[in-house]
Design an enzyme around this catalytic site. Structure first.
Site, PDB file in Angstrom:
ATOM      1  N   LYS A   1     -94.805 -67.488  74.204  1.00 17.49           N
ATOM      2  CA  LYS A   1     -93.767 -65.875  74.556  1.00 17.49           C
ATOM      3  C   LYS A   1     -94.669 -64.797  75.797  1.00 17.49           C
ATOM      4  O   LYS A   1     -93.636 -63.888  76.148  1.00 17.49           O
ATOM      5  CB  LYS A   1     -94.109 -65.213  72.945  1.00 17.49           C
ATOM      6  CG  LYS A   1     -92.922 -65.239  71.764  1.00 17.49           C
ATOM      7  CD  LYS A   1     -92.569 -64.393  70.854  1.00 17.49           C
ATOM      8  CE  LYS A   1     -91.864 -65.554  69.572  1.00 17.49           C
ATOM      9  NZ  LYS A   1     -91.803 -65.287  68.353  1.00 17.49           N
ATOM     10  N   LYS A  30     -62.384 -53.168  56.708  1.00 19.85           N
ATOM     11  CA  LYS A  30     -63.619 -53.816  56.373  1.00 19.85           C
ATOM     12  C   LYS A  30     -63.373 -55.286  55.735  1.00 19.85           C
ATOM     13  O   LYS A  30     -61.495 -55.420  55.585  1.00 19.85           O
ATOM     14  CB  LYS A  30     -63.370 -53.396  54.886  1.00 19.85           C
ATOM     15  CG  LYS A  30     -64.310 -53.525  53.733  1.00 19.85           C
ATOM     16  CD  LYS A  30     -65.031 -53.246  52.743  1.00 19.85           C
ATOM     17  CE  LYS A  30     -65.000 -53.931  51.249  1.00 19.85           C
ATOM     18  NZ  LYS A  30     -64.560 -53.664  49.627  1.00 19.85           N
ATOM     19  N   LYS A  88     -92.330 -64.536  78.558  1.00 24.15           N
ATOM     20  CA  LYS A  88     -91.791 -63.537  78.746  1.00 24.15           C
ATOM     21  C   LYS A  88     -92.821 -61.977  79.587  1.00 24.15           C
ATOM     22  O   LYS A  88     -91.872 -60.680  79.761  1.00 24.15           O
ATOM     23  CB  LYS A  88     -91.308 -62.362  77.614  1.00 24.15           C
ATOM     24  CG  LYS A  88     -90.823 -62.556  76.611  1.00 24.15           C
ATOM     25  CD  LYS A  88     -90.365 -61.987  75.242  1.00 24.15           C
ATOM     26  CE  LYS A  88     -89.346 -63.141  74.169  1.00 24.15           C
ATOM     27  NZ  LYS A  88     -89.064 -62.650  73.269  1.00 24.15           N
ATOM     28  N   ASN A  93     -83.012 -56.845  59.059  1.00 26.87           N
ATOM     29  CA  ASN A  93     -84.153 -57.638  58.995  1.00 26.87           C
ATOM     30  C   ASN A  93     -84.742 -56.805  57.917  1.00 26.87           C
ATOM     31  O   ASN A  93     -84.389 -56.014  57.280  1.00 26.87           O
ATOM     32  CB  ASN A  93     -84.980 -58.454  59.938  1.00 26.87           C
ATOM     33  CG  ASN A  93     -85.366 -57.656  61.107  1.00 26.87           C
ATOM     34  OD1 ASN A  93     -86.061 -56.698  60.861  1.00 26.87           O
ATOM     35  ND2 ASN A  93     -84.523 -57.323  61.988  1.00 26.87           N
ATOM     36  N   ASP A 116     -82.064 -61.527  67.428  1.00 26.19           N
ATOM     37  CA  ASP A 116     -81.512 -62.509  68.032  1.00 26.19           C
ATOM     38  C   ASP A 116     -79.630 -62.596  68.702  1.00 26.19           C
ATOM     39  O   ASP A 116     -79.764 -62.968  69.210  1.00 26.19           O
ATOM     40  CB  ASP A 116     -82.308 -63.818  68.273  1.00 26.19           C
ATOM     41  CG  ASP A 116     -83.765 -63.448  68.199  1.00 26.19           C
ATOM     42  OD1 ASP A 116     -84.065 -62.589  69.628  1.00 26.19           O
ATOM     43  OD2 ASP A 116     -84.728 -64.047  67.754  1.00 26.19           O
TER      44      ASP A 116
HETATM   45  N1  CTP Z   1     -87.702 -59.255  71.181  1.00 20.17           N
HETATM   46  C1  CTP Z   1     -86.942 -58.695  72.304  1.00 20.17           C
HETATM   47  N2  CTP Z   1     -85.065 -58.552  72.162  1.00 20.17           N
HETATM   48  C2  CTP Z   1     -85.056 -59.750  71.409  1.00 20.17           C
HETATM   49  C3  CTP Z   1     -86.064 -60.132  70.778  1.00 20.17           C
HETATM   50  C4  CTP Z   1     -87.006 -60.345  70.485  1.00 20.17           C
HETATM   51  O1  CTP Z   1     -86.811 -57.530  72.626  1.00 20.17           O
HETATM   52  N3  CTP Z   1     -83.754 -59.918  71.754  1.00 20.17           N
HETATM   53  C5  CTP Z   1     -88.845 -58.759  71.295  1.00 20.17           C
HETATM   54  C6  CTP Z   1     -89.336 -58.640  69.944  1.00 20.17           C
HETATM   55  O2  CTP Z   1     -89.643 -56.441  69.928  1.00 20.17           O
HETATM   56  C7  CTP Z   1     -90.899 -58.811  70.195  1.00 20.17           C
HETATM   57  C8  CTP Z   1     -91.265 -59.628  71.146  1.00 20.17           C
HETATM   58  O3  CTP Z   1     -90.034 -60.193  71.802  1.00 20.17           O
HETATM   59  O4  CTP Z   1     -91.641 -58.148  70.469  1.00 20.17           O
HETATM   60  C9  CTP Z   1     -91.235 -61.479  69.662  1.00 20.17           C
HETATM   61  O5  CTP Z   1     -90.071 -61.266  69.624  1.00 20.17           O
HETATM   62  P1  CTP Z   1     -90.216 -62.481  67.970  1.00 20.17           P
HETATM   63  O6  CTP Z   1     -88.573 -62.118  67.483  1.00 20.17           O
HETATM   64  O7  CTP Z   1     -91.002 -62.936  67.584  1.00 20.17           O
HETATM   65  O8  CTP Z   1     -89.681 -63.786  69.007  1.00 20.17           O
HETATM   66  P2  CTP Z   1     -88.328 -64.058  69.816  1.00 20.17           P
HETATM   67  O9  CTP Z   1     -88.504 -64.415  71.283  1.00 20.17           O
HETATM   68  O10 CTP Z   1     -86.769 -63.231  68.763  1.00 20.17           O
HETATM   69  O11 CTP Z   1     -88.393 -65.530  68.987  1.00 20.17           O
HETATM   70  P3  CTP Z   1     -88.132 -66.706  68.219  1.00 20.17           P
HETATM   71  O12 CTP Z   1     -86.915 -65.820  67.308  1.00 20.17           O
HETATM   72  O13 CTP Z   1     -87.782 -67.824  68.295  1.00 20.17           O
HETATM   73  O14 CTP Z   1     -89.548 -66.116  67.179  1.00 20.17           O
END
Ligand code: CTP
Length: 401
Positions: free
Chosen positions: A339, A291, A343, A211, A281
């Site tokens: 969140k 490859k 969390k 990303n 995620d």
């Molecule tokens: N985070 C994490 N591990 C993951 C995904 C996210 O620790 N697999 C943590 C990120 O570091 C951040 C927080 O969760 O501190 C929120 O991340 P974000 O990408 O905004 O949200 P998600 O929890 O992934 O939810 P969504 O994708 O539904 O927005």
């Protein structure tokens, strides 16, 4: 460092008093709250009205000019000050301070204050070299007063030599550097764990999903925490950001799984954990050793969920102050609050994807577990990081950790 600080500018009677006007103006412009105290002789050179206009505060000239019956003016202003700077400091005011004499407003306040006092002498070259002046300055230095040495050059008395008041910019620079060095270290003794950057989820030896995160925000937080005295570990996904701060330990990882392992490794010993990383995620269900060759038609890659690192830390936390980030494109506060709760966080920093990614600035909302909300205005990531650290410090104090 002088921003929002309460500064007494003591002006004693020398021709360099005119330079103190520029100093008052520059201190005010730098965000300091400035109150000027003038000796009687200083008023022979510059009018109090000049300093009043430059500092936007009334000027003190007389110990017994008590304007507010509720307060004793010289004690009130002495207690109010964080910093006192005497510029120009004549041989007379230096001698009075070294001798413990309090016979006017400035000398009285200087004895009463617990502020850091900076003395910028200005006088004739022979006066500056006089054994009495040298002895007095030595005594004051021993007591912890800080001297800003005069420059050498043409003196108003016609001599050329040492005794010219240091330039206002230089006086401020010396004060700022000294304040910085001796600055408060509110996180001294605390261990801070930060995650930064993106993660990279491998498809095959040449391809991956990732990303737009650069790691700038996470590293800025690490720097701000180190500056506040903490021992900092950064678990960083692939990022070009570097740090020269010797107080920061860097642990490089690639994937969400590796970040999960390292965060859990350092978590138990940490006091504050800040998850600024943009963790994937999903990852490819299958990682190809070779490859992938292109074929006719579309390609489908099956993805599986990665572990939510932050949520897993929220489940096991005990003493740790746990801070998450939320990057959103719509309804930031609503999603961010969800969140925070889901969390089990102590606080969350919410930002819009459009403002947070790639650039050097950010704008955010900080919300703690008591739903107390603070807006962090658009600023450099370094400034935003400092504010986040200050808010965490505030909330930890509130929670008595
Ligand atoms: N985070 C994490 N591990 C993951 C995904 C996210 O620790 N697999 C943590 C990120 O570091 C951040 C927080 O969760 O501190 C929120 O991340 P974000 O990408 O905004 O949200 P998600 O929890 O992934 O939810 P969504 O994708 O539904 O927005």
């Amino acid at each position: 460092m002088v921003q929002n600080k309460n500064v007494i500018l003591g002006v004693s009677g020398g021709i360099a008093a005119y330079k103190a006007c520029a100093l008052a103006s520059k201190l005010t412009q730098a965000g300091a709250n400035v109150k000027v105290i003038m000796t009687e002789s200083a008023r022979e050179f510059v009018s109090p009205l000049t300093f009043q206009a430059l500092s936007r505060n009334p000027v003190y000239t007389d110990t017994f000019d008590e304007k507010d019956p509720e307060k004793i003016a010289h004690i009130d202003v002495a207690d109010w000050a964080d910093i006192a700077v005497i510029a120009p400091a004549t041989a007379n005011i230096i001698g009075k301070l070294a001798g413990g004499i309090a016979d006017d407003m400035l000398s009285t306040v200087l004895l009463a204050t617990r502020a850091s006092v900076y003395i910028a002498p200005a006088m004739n070259v022979h006066m500056y070299a006089h054994p009495a002046v040298i002895r007095n300055m030595g005594q004051l230095e021993e007591w912890g007063y800080h001297f800003i040495e005069p420059g050498a050059g043409y003196l108003a008395c016609g001599y050329v030599g040492k005794g010219r008041l240091e330039e206002p910019e230089e006086i401020i620079k010396v004060i700022e550097e000294h304040q910085h060095k001796s600055g408060r270290q509110p996180l001294k003794g605390k261990k801070v764990l930060v995650s930064a950057g993106p993660t990279r989820e491998v498809i095959d030896p040449v391809r991956f999903f990732s990303n737009r995160s650069t790691g700038k925000m996470g590293f800025a937080i690490a720097e701000a925490a180190a500056e506040a005295g903490a021992e900092v570990t950064v678990v960083a996904g692939p990022s070009n950001v570097t740090t020269e701060n010797g107080l920061i330990r860097r642990v490089d990882v690639i994937s969400a799984e590796e970040m999960y392992e390292q965060m859990h490794h350092y978590f138990p010993a940490s006091d504050i954990v800040i998850k600024a990383a943009a963790v994937a995620d999903y990852r490819p269900k299958q990682q190809h050793e070779e490859k992938m060759k292109k074929k006719e038609g579309d390609l489908q890659i099956e993805l599986e969920r990665t572990k939510d690192i932050l949520q897993s830390l929220g489940q096991i936390k005990d003493k740790q102050f746990l801070v998450g980030f939320a990057a959103e494109t719509t309804n930031p506060i609503e999603y961010g609050m969800q969140k925070l709760k889901k969390k089990n966080l102590d606080a969350i920093v919410i930002n819009m994807v459009s403002a947070a990614f790639e650039g050097d600035t950010n704008i955010a909302t900080y919300i703690n577990k008591h739903s107390q909300k603070e807006e962090i205005e658009l600023a450099s990531k370094a400034e935003v990081a400092k504010e986040i650290i200050a808010l965490i410090e505030r909330d930890m104090k509130g929670d008595r950790r």
